[in-house]
Design an enzyme around this catalytic site. Structure first.
Site, PDB file in Angstrom:
ATOM      1  N   GLU A 110       0.815  -1.214   0.000  1.00  0.00           N
ATOM      2  CA  GLU A 110       0.000   0.000   0.000  1.00  0.00           C
ATOM      3  C   GLU A 110       0.847   1.262   0.000  1.00  0.00           C
ATOM      4  O   GLU A 110       0.455   2.290  -0.559  1.00  0.00           O
ATOM      5  CB  GLU A 110      -0.931   0.023   1.218  1.00  0.00           C
ATOM      6  N   HIS A 154     -11.320  -4.785   9.768  1.00  0.00           N
ATOM      7  CA  HIS A 154     -11.899  -4.827   8.417  1.00  0.00           C
ATOM      8  C   HIS A 154     -13.190  -4.018   8.319  1.00  0.00           C
ATOM      9  O   HIS A 154     -14.053  -4.338   7.517  1.00  0.00           O
ATOM     10  CB  HIS A 154     -12.220  -6.282   8.031  1.00  0.00           C
TER      11      HIS A 154
END
Lengths: 346, 311
Positions: A60, A129
């Site tokens: 990322e 999440h």
């Protein structure tokens, strides 16, 4: 008009934007795979080729800085994260580099970048999440933050974000992907920084973000059944926030409830409350109230999730409290219909 | 003597001298507080920047670090705008919003510099993909120090650039120091062996004072990128004469010795070609004087400037 799901609307926008402008590229972990980010990127790789739509290593940090370099050389990158939690691995690039690059260079180098990320509750997604992190992004000057709640706005705001010359964080709740709505076929922009009043009312103003817009509209319908008229405003853009219609509404109703899809502490809801407190001081009939996540990490098990997340019922109960009404019987109301879509991890 | 030196060497020496004297002027001015930000001087390392940039055109783009004055000048950035930027004036290259650590001059391909170690490496990889997608025959260069190699994003960047065969030149300016910590106390691996593991060609230059060798190597590697080759990796060993940040020396602070620097002085091109330097001093001085005068005369930015260019 055709009805499209939110996911189909997002996908149609990506196709149209990539067709319209060869400088648009779309990438991220899992973007060209068979699931295609809730179906929103299915077919892009086949149509536009691996140079303009590609998967990435689990990196990322570089892939966010990569967007800045690509933007400086004339591309319009759209970087997608299937969980907003993963963006925490990219915060150095987003906050130290992308948000301030144009400012640091004296305005010589605009950076047209879209960071799309999926937020919110799913099926036992737990503490890593499911985050929203609205205020992580809205806090930073130089970032625009968009969180549409309808398919029509999803398509129009994504087009506007891609065409904008600034970095835009585009946050979409996973359950929204199955919501259906009338969506124009042609390409169009929904302006960034413009709120929308979804329902007019005189007793109470509710400002709701992302998924809470769906819950607030549901709550407004329930409240209407007992004669309470609620005005529901969806800011659509979280930064810059369009405060004018919110302030005008609170001046009319004298009451404000903020239903934020996030933690309350130091959050976006506090910012809205502060602005309204200044602008509407003396016009408020009672203190501003807020509903949001419980002040805990997100639990995994559903019984605890049901306490953690606010929903239409939370909003109804808070509205009753604000209007000094006795709690109504809600035993026959289905509050979790979208949750029941989940039969496994998606 | 001087006429036996060729024109190319003279140009390289002139650039090196110009950068050295600019930074010495910064040292001279620093106690006056006219320079409005921290400065990370490249004194000792200038030949690396000068040699690398010699074969670059404005179309080739470069991303560098907070130790960036040398690259700004070597890449063709204008001196008055540099000095005004260091002064924090409106006439500065970024109107005082960049200062020393975020220099950029996109019109000459100097794209940016960062105060967070390793953070501009991914920008070069993204720019290289853009060059490939757009079919531009240009080279993208990223400069970083040996400390950056310890950051995760360096690894992520080598991997992605190699995977997609992107036209980017990774340059490690290895001065064997990260702030005050020597390389041997920070790294458990060999830098070159590690870079090779990504299937990237590696080149090492042991003497960062060898202007011609650096320039020739740079020319060869850039040509490979422009003609469609994948990433290249180059390490140049060099030495920082001054403290990590600020205008002073720090040989008494215990982490390194003056003797270490003196080894590098032996090949320092400005001492080696002292005759050439002597001939150039007057021109260099007047160039710097003009830049300083421009900075002194430039107004300070105000409230309206604060609020512009956020978006």
């Amino acid at each position: 008009m055709r009805r499209l799901s939110f996911a189909e609307a997002i996908r149609e926008c990506l196709f149209q934007e990539m067709e319209r402008d060869p400088s648009v590229i779309v990438y991220g972990i899992g973007v060209p795979d068979f699931k295609g980010i809730f179906g929103t990127t299915v077919g892009l790789g086949e149509k536009f080729g691996p140079q303009r739509c590609f998967d990435t290593p689990l990196s990322e940090d570089i892939m966010t800085g990569f967007a800045l370099g690509a933007a400086l050389k004339g591309l319009r990158p759209v970087h997608i994260h299937i969980r907003t939690d993963f963006l925490l691995l990219a915060m150095n690039q987003l906050v130290n580099m992308i948000s301030c690059h144009n400012y640091m260079t004296g305005g010589h180098t605009p950076v047209p970048i879209v960071i799309r990320a999926i937020i919110g509750r799913g099926w036992g997604q737990g503490a890593q999440h499911s985050k929203s992190l609205f205020n992580y992004f809205t806090h930073i000057p130089g970032l625009k933050v968009v969180a549409p709640a309808t398919p029509r706005d999803g398509k129009g705001l994504l087009a506007a974000a891609i065409r904008d010359n600034n970095p835009v964080v585009f946050l979409e709740h996973r359950w929204l992907h199955w919501i259906e709505d009338d969506v124009p076929e042609e390409s169009y922009e929904t302006p960034i920084g413009v709120a929308q009043t979804l329902r007019e009312g005189s007793d109470l103003t509710i400002v709701a973000t992302s998924w809470m817009v769906i819950e607030a509209v549901h709550a407004a319908k329930i409240l209407a059944g007992v004669g309470i008229n609620v005005e529901v405003i969806d800011p659509r853009t979280l930064a810059p926030m369009d405060m004018a219609p919110i302030i005008a509404s609170v001046k009319k109703t004298g009451r404000l409830l903020i239903a934020d899809y996030d933690w309350l502490n130091s959050g976006l809801s506090a910012e809205i409350a502060a602005d309204v407190g200044v602008a509407c001081f003396g016009r408020l009939k009672q203190p501003i109230e807020r509903v949001g996540f419980a002040p805990t990490p997100c639990p995994t098990v559903r019984t605890l999730e049901n306490h953690f997340y606010p929903n239409a019922e939370t909003i109804v109960r808070m509205a009753e409290k604000m209007l000094q009404r006795a709690p109504m019987d809600l035993s026959g109301v289905d509050f979790f219909s979208h949750e029941r879509r989940f039969r496994g991890p998606l | 003597m001087a006429n036996t030196h060729n024109e190319r060497l003279k140009r390289l020496i002139y650039q090196t001298l110009l950068i050295r004297r600019i930074e010495e002027r910064v040292i001279e001015l620093y106690p006056s507080d006219k320079i409005q930000s921290p400065v990370h001087l490249s004194i000792g390392q200038e030949p690396v920047a000068v040699g690398l940039c010699e074969p670059m055109t404005a179309r080739d783009v470069l991303f560098t670090t907070y130790r960036g004055h040398a690259y700004y000048v070597a890449k063709g950035g204008k001196l008055p705008e540099l000095m005004a930027e260091l002064y924090g004036r409106k006439g500065g290259v970024s109107g005082g919003k960049a200062g020393s650590m975020h220099l950029a001059a996109p019109e000459v391909g100097m794209m940016g510099s960062s105060a967070v170690v390793a953070s501009t490496i991914p920008h070069a990889v993204g720019a290289a993909l853009a060059a490939k997608v757009r079919g531009d025959k240009q080279a993208i260069i990223t400069i970083f120090g040996d400390g950056a190699i310890e950051e995760g994003v360096y690894h992520e960047s080598l991997n992605f650039a190699s995977l997609h065969k992107l036209p980017v030149l990774f340059v490690c300016e290895n001065n064997a120091l990260a702030v005050h910590t020597p390389l041997r106390e920070r790294q458990a691996f060999d830098i070159v062996t590690h870079a090779k593991a990504y299937n990237i060609n590696t080149t090492v230059i042991e003497d960062g004072n060898d202007l011609i060798k650096i320039a020739d190597t740079s020319a060869k590697l850039l040509e490979s990128l422009r003609s469609g080759g994948g990433p290249e990796w180059l390490m140049i060993k060099t030495y920082r004469y001054k403290e990590h940040v600020g205008p002073g020396d720090d040989f008494d602070s215990g982490y390194r010795s003056r003797a270490e620097m003196e080894k590098w002085l032996a090949t320092d091109p400005l001492y080696r070609w002292a005759d050439l330097v002597k001939e150039m001093e007057a021109d260099v001085k007047s160039e710097i004087d003009r830049a300083v005068a421009f900075a002194e005369a430039s107004p300070a930015p105000g409230l309206a400037d604060l609020l512009t260019d956020v978006e």
